[in-house]
Design an enzyme around this catalytic site. Structure first.
Site, PDB file in Angstrom:
ATOM      1  N   GLU A  11     -70.524 -19.125  34.832  1.00  0.00           N
ATOM      2  CA  GLU A  11     -71.292 -20.354  34.602  1.00  0.00           C
ATOM      3  C   GLU A  11     -70.439 -21.592  34.869  1.00  0.00           C
ATOM      4  O   GLU A  11     -70.498 -22.592  34.154  1.00  0.00           O
ATOM      5  CB  GLU A  11     -71.879 -20.379  33.187  1.00  0.00           C
ATOM      6  CG  GLU A  11     -72.752 -19.190  32.847  1.00  0.00           C
ATOM      7  CD  GLU A  11     -74.019 -19.046  33.689  1.00  0.00           C
ATOM      8  OE1 GLU A  11     -74.424 -20.031  34.350  1.00  0.00           O
ATOM      9  OE2 GLU A  11     -74.600 -17.952  33.700  1.00  0.00           O
ATOM     10  N   CYS A  28     -85.651 -19.909  48.895  1.00  0.00           N
ATOM     11  CA  CYS A  28     -85.068 -20.486  50.110  1.00  0.00           C
ATOM     12  C   CYS A  28     -85.478 -21.959  50.185  1.00  0.00           C
ATOM     13  O   CYS A  28     -86.355 -22.419  49.452  1.00  0.00           O
ATOM     14  CB  CYS A  28     -85.553 -19.727  51.345  1.00  0.00           C
ATOM     15  SG  CYS A  28     -87.314 -19.960  51.695  1.00  0.00           S
TER      16      CYS A  28
END
Length: 189
Positions: free
Chosen positions: A83, A177
């Protein structure tokens, strides 16, 4: 020679799985690793790195007050950070300095951008300072390479505003995408 590494990807790409595998590889060679994850990420419990393959491991936590360079890392062969998009710019600089002055490799895993397509500050600085950058690939529902994220509400409708960081279950985010990210927009901003 120690380096600062950044491994970035869209969600659900296996970043945490790779981090845990690297930790295992080091430890198999009797090397000592130190794992960190963002304190803010409490989806699986504070201080837990958990992959979607249900592999988990305890880790140290960081928030924006931790000074990495001020820490004593004696006999540590590698630092692994999950993270990493939640690192501050100052922390990325501290890690870069740590690598080059104390010769400890640091491998960071994280996202590049948020649900609005805007960079996380930690990711932007990692992309600027890391000596080794690699994209981990995953796919969009349409089959193209996913590079962005959408945040959705409880009905699956896309959200286009809100705080940059909102920790929640995985169903609230989708890796997509760029074509799917911009789908339905009538005009560019």
């Amino acid at each position: 020679m120690a380096k600062l590494f950044y491994r970035y990807a869209a969600m659900n790409s296996g970043k945490s799985t790779q981090l845990l595998q690297i930790a295992n590889n080091y430890e198999t060679l009797n090397k000592r690793v130190l794992l960190y994850t963002a304190r803010i990420d409490d989806r699986y419990g504070v201080g837990m790195i958990t992959s979607r393959l249900n592999i988990r491991r305890e880790a140290q936590t960081f928030d924006d007050t931790l000074d990495f360079y001020a820490q004593q890392f004696e006999n540590i062969d590698c630092i692994l950070i999950d993270e990493a998009q939640f690192l501050t710019p100052a922390q990325v600089r501290q890690l870069h300095r740590l690598v080059h002055l104390r010769h400890i490799p640091v491998i960071c895993f994280g996202l590049r951008s948020d649900f609005l397509g805007e960079p996380f500050p930690g990711a932007a600085w990692l992309l600027s300072l890391a000596e080794d950058i690699e994209e981990i690939k995953t796919i969009c529902v349409c089959g193209r390479k996913a590079t962005m994220h959408l945040r959705v509400d409880g009905r699956g409708e896309r959200l286009k505003d809100g705080p940059q960081v909102e920790i929640g279950d995985d169903a609230r985010y989708r890796a997509v995408c760029a074509k799917c990210f911009y789908a339905g927009e009538d005009k560019p901003e």
